[in-house]
Design a protein around this motif. Structure first.
Motif, PDB file in Angstrom:
ATOM      1  N   ALA A 113      19.033 -17.709  19.947  1.00 39.30           N
ATOM      2  CA  ALA A 113      17.921 -18.427  20.075  1.00 39.30           C
ATOM      3  C   ALA A 113      17.037 -17.731  20.988  1.00 39.30           C
ATOM      4  N   MET A 114      17.503 -16.947  22.245  1.00 39.27           N
ATOM      5  CA  MET A 114      16.646 -16.392  23.072  1.00 39.27           C
ATOM      6  C   MET A 114      16.176 -15.374  22.423  1.00 39.27           C
ATOM      7  N   LYS A 115      16.868 -14.466  21.566  1.00 40.16           N
ATOM      8  CA  LYS A 115      16.461 -13.369  21.173  1.00 40.16           C
ATOM      9  C   LYS A 115      15.075 -13.408  19.962  1.00 40.16           C
ATOM     10  N   ALA A 116      15.488 -14.545  19.169  1.00 43.74           N
ATOM     11  CA  ALA A 116      14.283 -15.064  18.281  1.00 43.74           C
ATOM     12  C   ALA A 116      12.879 -15.553  19.007  1.00 43.74           C
ATOM     13  N   LEU A 117      13.053 -16.210  19.944  1.00 49.14           N
ATOM     14  CA  LEU A 117      12.012 -16.585  20.893  1.00 49.14           C
ATOM     15  C   LEU A 117      11.266 -15.407  21.386  1.00 49.14           C
ATOM     16  N   ASN A 118      12.038 -14.408  22.038  1.00 46.23           N
ATOM     17  CA  ASN A 118      11.472 -13.070  22.558  1.00 46.23           C
ATOM     18  C   ASN A 118      10.827 -12.445  21.483  1.00 46.23           C
ATOM     19  N   ASP A 119      11.499 -12.314  20.349  1.00 43.70           N
ATOM     20  CA  ASP A 119      10.670 -11.659  19.313  1.00 43.70           C
ATOM     21  C   ASP A 119       9.405 -12.191  18.793  1.00 43.70           C
ATOM     22  N   ALA A 120       9.607 -13.359  18.775  1.00 39.19           N
ATOM     23  CA  ALA A 120       8.341 -14.287  18.293  1.00 39.19           C
ATOM     24  C   ALA A 120       7.151 -14.133  19.233  1.00 39.19           C
ATOM     25  N   TYR A 121       7.509 -14.064  20.174  1.00 43.24           N
ATOM     26  CA  TYR A 121       6.578 -13.767  21.554  1.00 43.24           C
ATOM     27  C   TYR A 121       5.748 -12.534  21.258  1.00 43.24           C
ATOM     28  N   TRP A 122       6.669 -11.290  21.182  1.00 42.24           N
ATOM     29  CA  TRP A 122       5.799 -10.380  21.049  1.00 42.24           C
ATOM     30  C   TRP A 122       5.253 -10.138  19.652  1.00 42.24           C
ATOM     31  N   ILE A 123       5.717 -10.874  18.535  1.00 43.60           N
ATOM     32  CA  ILE A 123       4.948 -10.817  17.459  1.00 43.60           C
ATOM     33  C   ILE A 123       3.675 -11.420  17.685  1.00 43.60           C
ATOM     34  N   ALA A 124       3.525 -12.761  18.240  1.00 43.21           N
ATOM     35  CA  ALA A 124       2.515 -13.189  18.252  1.00 43.21           C
ATOM     36  C   ALA A 124       1.360 -12.564  19.319  1.00 43.21           C
ATOM     37  N   LYS A 125       1.921 -11.967  20.233  1.00 42.76           N
ATOM     38  CA  LYS A 125       1.101 -10.936  21.088  1.00 42.76           C
ATOM     39  C   LYS A 125       0.297  -9.900  20.369  1.00 42.76           C
ATOM     40  N   GLU A 126       1.080  -9.214  19.329  1.00 42.02           N
ATOM     41  CA  GLU A 126       0.501  -8.437  18.367  1.00 42.02           C
ATOM     42  C   GLU A 126      -0.585  -8.697  17.543  1.00 42.02           C
ATOM     43  N   LYS A 127      -0.205  -9.922  16.899  1.00 41.30           N
ATOM     44  CA  LYS A 127      -1.067 -10.711  16.028  1.00 41.30           C
ATOM     45  C   LYS A 127      -2.277 -11.221  16.673  1.00 41.30           C
ATOM     46  N   ASN A 128      -2.400 -11.621  18.039  1.00 40.20           N
ATOM     47  CA  ASN A 128      -3.381 -12.268  18.761  1.00 40.20           C
ATOM     48  C   ASN A 128      -4.171 -11.004  19.289  1.00 40.20           C
ATOM     49  N   LYS A 129      -3.880  -9.706  19.388  1.00 42.99           N
ATOM     50  CA  LYS A 129      -4.751  -8.809  19.485  1.00 42.99           C
ATOM     51  C   LYS A 129      -5.843  -8.784  18.859  1.00 42.99           C
ATOM     52  N   LYS A 130      -5.832  -8.746  17.567  1.00 43.44           N
ATOM     53  CA  LYS A 130      -7.118  -8.598  16.561  1.00 43.44           C
ATOM     54  C   LYS A 130      -8.184  -9.773  16.987  1.00 43.44           C
ATOM     55  N   TYR A 131      -7.779 -10.813  17.855  1.00 47.26           N
ATOM     56  CA  TYR A 131      -8.704 -11.664  17.975  1.00 47.26           C
ATOM     57  C   TYR A 131      -9.190 -11.667  19.526  1.00 47.26           C
ATOM     58  N   ALA A 132      -8.668 -10.862  20.323  1.00 44.12           N
ATOM     59  CA  ALA A 132      -9.031 -10.674  21.738  1.00 44.12           C
ATOM     60  C   ALA A 132     -10.148  -9.866  21.698  1.00 44.12           C
ATOM     61  N   SER A 133     -11.045 -10.314  22.782  1.00 46.96           N
ATOM     62  CA  SER A 133     -12.443  -9.513  22.898  1.00 46.96           C
ATOM     63  C   SER A 133     -12.114  -8.003  23.117  1.00 46.96           C
ATOM     64  N   LYS A 134     -13.058  -7.200  22.935  1.00 44.18           N
ATOM     65  CA  LYS A 134     -12.926  -5.715  22.992  1.00 44.18           C
ATOM     66  C   LYS A 134     -12.698  -5.405  24.394  1.00 44.18           C
ATOM     67  N   SER A 135     -13.014  -6.106  25.363  1.00 45.19           N
ATOM     68  CA  SER A 135     -12.617  -5.779  26.805  1.00 45.19           C
ATOM     69  C   SER A 135     -11.314  -5.974  27.002  1.00 45.19           C
ATOM     70  N   ASN A 136     -10.750  -6.988  26.417  1.00 40.32           N
ATOM     71  CA  ASN A 136      -9.149  -7.468  26.666  1.00 40.32           C
ATOM     72  C   ASN A 136      -8.293  -6.696  25.810  1.00 40.32           C
ATOM     73  N   ARG A 137      -8.723  -6.061  24.715  1.00 46.14           N
ATOM     74  CA  ARG A 137      -7.932  -5.456  23.902  1.00 46.14           C
ATOM     75  C   ARG A 137      -7.038  -4.319  24.533  1.00 46.14           C
ATOM     76  N   ASN A 138      -7.709  -3.559  25.529  1.00 46.67           N
ATOM     77  CA  ASN A 138      -7.172  -2.621  26.295  1.00 46.67           C
ATOM     78  C   ASN A 138      -5.977  -2.962  27.289  1.00 46.67           C
ATOM     79  N   ASN A 139      -5.898  -4.297  27.580  1.00 46.89           N
ATOM     80  CA  ASN A 139      -4.956  -5.015  28.541  1.00 46.89           C
ATOM     81  C   ASN A 139      -3.753  -5.331  27.753  1.00 46.89           C
ATOM     82  N   ILE A 140      -3.977  -5.199  26.190  1.00 49.99           N
ATOM     83  CA  ILE A 140      -2.518  -5.716  25.594  1.00 49.99           C
ATOM     84  C   ILE A 140      -1.800  -4.594  25.458  1.00 49.99           C
TER      85      ILE A 140
END
Length: 139
Positions: A109-136
């Motif tokens: 369960a912890m591994k699945a949530l950890n993986d989901a967190y990083w997948i969400a971070k990656e997917k949300n990168k495309k919605y981040a403002s240009k100035s915040n994209r460099n911080n991901i």
């Protein structure tokens, strides 16, 4: 048992003072003291590896599975990612604290949530403002 408790327990088992452990691990005695008090946690796996080597144990023992997720998150995404993962791990552990899940199932369960967190971070990168994209963090 959490990192600070495992660290102190193992240090006492091998009959080292905080100063002796610090010297063997290449950190300050104050660092070991802060770890054992729970005031600080190691920020990277190299420090934990040095401490584990000095204590004749493994990083897995010192950290437990949940602690290793937090350290890896800190290395990959910084302090905020580590806090996020620590919160997720804490919530999952709390949810199943009644012992209704086996250790393997809880780890899954912890591994699945950890993986989901990083997948969400990656997917949300495309919605981040240009100035915040460099911080991901990148993989």
């Amino acid at each position: 048992m959490i990192f600070k408790d495992r660290l102190k327990e193992r240090r006492l088992e091998v009959k080292l003072t905080q100063a002796e452990l610090a010297q063997k691990a290449g950190v300050t005695a104050r660092t070991i003291q802060n770890y054992e008090l729970g005031n600080r946690k190691p920020a990277n796996i190299e420090v934990i590896q040095k401490i584990a080597d000095a204590l004749g144990t493994t990083t897995e023992y010192l950290l437990g599975s949940s602690g290793s997720y937090v350290i890896k998150a800190h290395e990959k995404g910084g302090t905020k990612a580590a806090r996020d993962i620590e919160e997720l791990v804490s919530e999952v552990t709390g949810m199943f604290a009644g012992g209704k899940l086996s250790e393997e199932a809880l780890e899954g369960a912890m591994k699945a949530l950890n993986d989901a967190y990083w997948i969400a971070k990656e997917k949300n990168k495309k919605y981040a403002s240009k100035s915040n994209r460099n911080n991901i963090p990148q993989d």
